[in-house]
Design a protein around this motif. Structure first.
Motif, PDB file in Angstrom:
ATOM      1  N   GLY A  83      -2.682  12.128  -6.355  1.00  0.00           N
ATOM      2  CA  GLY A  83      -2.852  13.629  -6.393  1.00  0.00           C
ATOM      3  C   GLY A  83      -3.412  13.863  -7.741  1.00  0.00           C
ATOM      4  N   ILE A  84      -3.772  13.000  -8.627  1.00  0.00           N
ATOM      5  CA  ILE A  84      -4.617  13.284  -9.748  1.00  0.00           C
ATOM      6  C   ILE A  84      -5.966  12.807  -9.878  1.00  0.00           C
ATOM      7  N   LYS A  85      -6.902  13.284 -10.676  1.00  0.00           N
ATOM      8  CA  LYS A  85      -8.340  13.033 -10.472  1.00  0.00           C
ATOM      9  C   LYS A  85      -8.311  11.848 -11.405  1.00  0.00           C
ATOM     10  N   ILE A  86      -9.478  11.006 -10.835  1.00  0.00           N
ATOM     11  CA  ILE A  86      -9.680   9.446 -11.250  1.00  0.00           C
ATOM     12  C   ILE A  86      -9.833   9.377 -12.631  1.00  0.00           C
ATOM     13  N   LEU A  87     -10.646  10.373 -13.153  1.00  0.00           N
ATOM     14  CA  LEU A  87     -11.065  10.290 -14.640  1.00  0.00           C
ATOM     15  C   LEU A  87      -9.790  10.545 -15.429  1.00  0.00           C
ATOM     16  N   GLU A  88      -8.699  11.398 -14.946  1.00  0.00           N
ATOM     17  CA  GLU A  88      -7.632  11.629 -15.656  1.00  0.00           C
ATOM     18  C   GLU A  88      -6.608  10.332 -15.642  1.00  0.00           C
ATOM     19  N   ALA A  89      -6.586   9.827 -14.473  1.00  0.00           N
ATOM     20  CA  ALA A  89      -5.727   8.280 -14.224  1.00  0.00           C
ATOM     21  C   ALA A  89      -6.531   7.191 -15.082  1.00  0.00           C
ATOM     22  N   LYS A  90      -7.607   6.996 -15.153  1.00  0.00           N
ATOM     23  CA  LYS A  90      -8.269   6.269 -16.189  1.00  0.00           C
ATOM     24  C   LYS A  90      -8.225   6.662 -17.705  1.00  0.00           C
ATOM     25  N   LYS A  91      -8.083   7.928 -17.806  1.00  0.00           N
ATOM     26  CA  LYS A  91      -7.755   8.306 -19.340  1.00  0.00           C
ATOM     27  C   LYS A  91      -6.512   7.734 -19.676  1.00  0.00           C
ATOM     28  N   GLU A  92      -5.312   7.927 -18.721  1.00  0.00           N
ATOM     29  CA  GLU A  92      -4.170   7.658 -18.868  1.00  0.00           C
ATOM     30  C   GLU A  92      -3.578   5.925 -19.099  1.00  0.00           C
ATOM     31  N   LEU A  93      -4.596   5.411 -18.313  1.00  0.00           N
ATOM     32  CA  LEU A  93      -4.272   3.848 -18.238  1.00  0.00           C
ATOM     33  C   LEU A  93      -5.065   3.097 -19.457  1.00  0.00           C
ATOM     34  N   SER A  94      -6.136   3.860 -19.994  1.00  0.00           N
ATOM     35  CA  SER A  94      -6.973   3.094 -21.339  1.00  0.00           C
ATOM     36  C   SER A  94      -5.776   2.674 -22.416  1.00  0.00           C
ATOM     37  N   PRO A  95      -5.099   3.718 -22.693  1.00  0.00           N
ATOM     38  CA  PRO A  95      -4.214   3.192 -23.990  1.00  0.00           C
ATOM     39  C   PRO A  95      -3.332   1.965 -23.645  1.00  0.00           C
ATOM     40  N   LYS A  96      -3.044   1.647 -22.323  1.00  0.00           N
ATOM     41  CA  LYS A  96      -2.363   0.695 -22.059  1.00  0.00           C
ATOM     42  C   LYS A  96      -3.059  -0.593 -21.980  1.00  0.00           C
TER      43      LYS A  96
ATOM     44  N   VAL B  88       0.961  -1.206  -0.112  1.00  0.00           N
ATOM     45  CA  VAL B  88       0.064   0.169  -0.043  1.00  0.00           C
ATOM     46  C   VAL B  88       0.930   1.317  -0.019  1.00  0.00           C
ATOM     47  N   ALA B  89       0.702   2.191  -0.982  1.00  0.00           N
ATOM     48  CA  ALA B  89       1.576   3.415  -0.930  1.00  0.00           C
ATOM     49  C   ALA B  89       1.031   4.552  -1.309  1.00  0.00           C
ATOM     50  N   SER B  90       1.383   5.602  -0.884  1.00  0.00           N
ATOM     51  CA  SER B  90       0.966   7.018  -1.116  1.00  0.00           C
ATOM     52  C   SER B  90       1.734   8.109  -1.360  1.00  0.00           C
ATOM     53  N   SER B  91       2.770   7.753  -1.712  1.00  0.00           N
ATOM     54  CA  SER B  91       3.847   8.691  -2.147  1.00  0.00           C
ATOM     55  C   SER B  91       3.581   9.490  -3.387  1.00  0.00           C
ATOM     56  N   THR B  92       3.862  10.755  -3.365  1.00  0.00           N
ATOM     57  CA  THR B  92       3.560  11.537  -4.640  1.00  0.00           C
ATOM     58  C   THR B  92       4.384  11.436  -5.799  1.00  0.00           C
ATOM     59  N   GLU B  93       5.754  10.598  -5.402  1.00  0.00           N
ATOM     60  CA  GLU B  93       6.689  10.214  -6.450  1.00  0.00           C
ATOM     61  C   GLU B  93       6.283   8.870  -7.043  1.00  0.00           C
ATOM     62  N   LEU B  94       5.056   8.076  -6.799  1.00  0.00           N
ATOM     63  CA  LEU B  94       4.799   7.045  -7.365  1.00  0.00           C
ATOM     64  C   LEU B  94       4.471   7.340  -9.020  1.00  0.00           C
ATOM     65  N   GLU B  95       4.979   6.311  -9.795  1.00  0.00           N
ATOM     66  CA  GLU B  95       4.694   6.750 -11.197  1.00  0.00           C
ATOM     67  C   GLU B  95       4.050   5.135 -11.707  1.00  0.00           C
ATOM     68  N   LEU B  96       3.147   5.158 -12.635  1.00  0.00           N
ATOM     69  CA  LEU B  96       2.529   4.268 -13.512  1.00  0.00           C
ATOM     70  C   LEU B  96       2.566   4.569 -14.932  1.00  0.00           C
ATOM     71  N   PHE B  97       3.487   3.776 -15.535  1.00  0.00           N
ATOM     72  CA  PHE B  97       3.649   3.998 -16.999  1.00  0.00           C
ATOM     73  C   PHE B  97       4.279   5.572 -17.050  1.00  0.00           C
ATOM     74  N   GLU B  98       5.058   5.893 -16.284  1.00  0.00           N
ATOM     75  CA  GLU B  98       5.967   7.208 -16.264  1.00  0.00           C
ATOM     76  C   GLU B  98       5.035   8.336 -15.947  1.00  0.00           C
ATOM     77  N   ASN B  99       3.791   8.333 -15.556  1.00  0.00           N
ATOM     78  CA  ASN B  99       2.786   9.273 -15.101  1.00  0.00           C
ATOM     79  C   ASN B  99       2.569   9.318 -13.448  1.00  0.00           C
ATOM     80  N   LYS B 100       2.688  10.288 -13.048  1.00  0.00           N
ATOM     81  CA  LYS B 100       2.477  10.336 -11.538  1.00  0.00           C
ATOM     82  C   LYS B 100       1.010   9.857 -11.330  1.00  0.00           C
ATOM     83  N   ILE B 101       0.794   9.233 -10.251  1.00  0.00           N
ATOM     84  CA  ILE B 101      -0.699   8.589 -10.050  1.00  0.00           C
ATOM     85  C   ILE B 101      -1.284   9.007  -8.873  1.00  0.00           C
TER      86      ILE B 101
END
Length: 145
Positions: A79-92, A64-77
């Motif tokens: 502190g961002i809006k869930i809609l933005e996160a889902k949008k970034e994950l969709s092409p993957k 379980v992690a909550s660091s703002t330094e966490l990156e998923l596919f080179e994107n910070k995860i």
């Protein structure tokens, strides 16, 4: 810190034992047992909680992690809006989530990669990832000691 889906986070690999983690990150800020007698390490500087499963010879099985330094596919995860996160994950190819509501929190669970995006007020505040269970109903440990 890079999230490695199905494998772990940063230098952590599912299947590591406490001694392996201690060799990398040193003594945790807090160590305790949960209700199932699993061993938990908490590292403040990493903003991570690690669970070593007693029934699996104390192998690292959940993070379980909550660091703002966490990156998923080179994107910070965090502190961002869930809609933005889902949008970034969709092409993957990560598009399927099961949503659970808890008061002001929501969990978005992706079973294929066994992770949860936890949100509060529509913003990702926590990332949880677990070891994958294979077709034989066994953990797919990534760390080979």
């Amino acid at each position: 810190m890079k999230i490695n889906l199905k494998n772990g986070i940063d230098k952590l690999l599912f299947g590591m034992k406490p001694k392996d983690v201690l060799a990398i990150y040193g003594t945790p800020d807090k160590e305790y047992k949960d209700e199932d007698d699993n061993t938990i390490f908490a590292y403040n500087f990493l903003k991570m909680r690690l669970t070593f499963y007693i029934e699996e010879e104390f192998k690292l099985g959940y993070i379980v992690a909550s660091s703002t330094e966490l990156e998923l596919f080179e994107n910070k995860i965090i502190g961002i809006k869930i809609l933005e996160a889902k949008k970034e994950l969709s092409p993957k190819g990560i598009v399927k989530f099961t949503k659970e509501d808890f008061d002001t929190y929501e969990n978005y669970f992706n079973e294929d990669n066994w992770f949860i995006l936890q949100t509060e007020f529509e913003e990702v505040v926590k990332f949880e990832i677990g070891a994958i269970i294979n077709d034989k109903d066994e953990f797919d440990w990534k760390f080979k000691s």
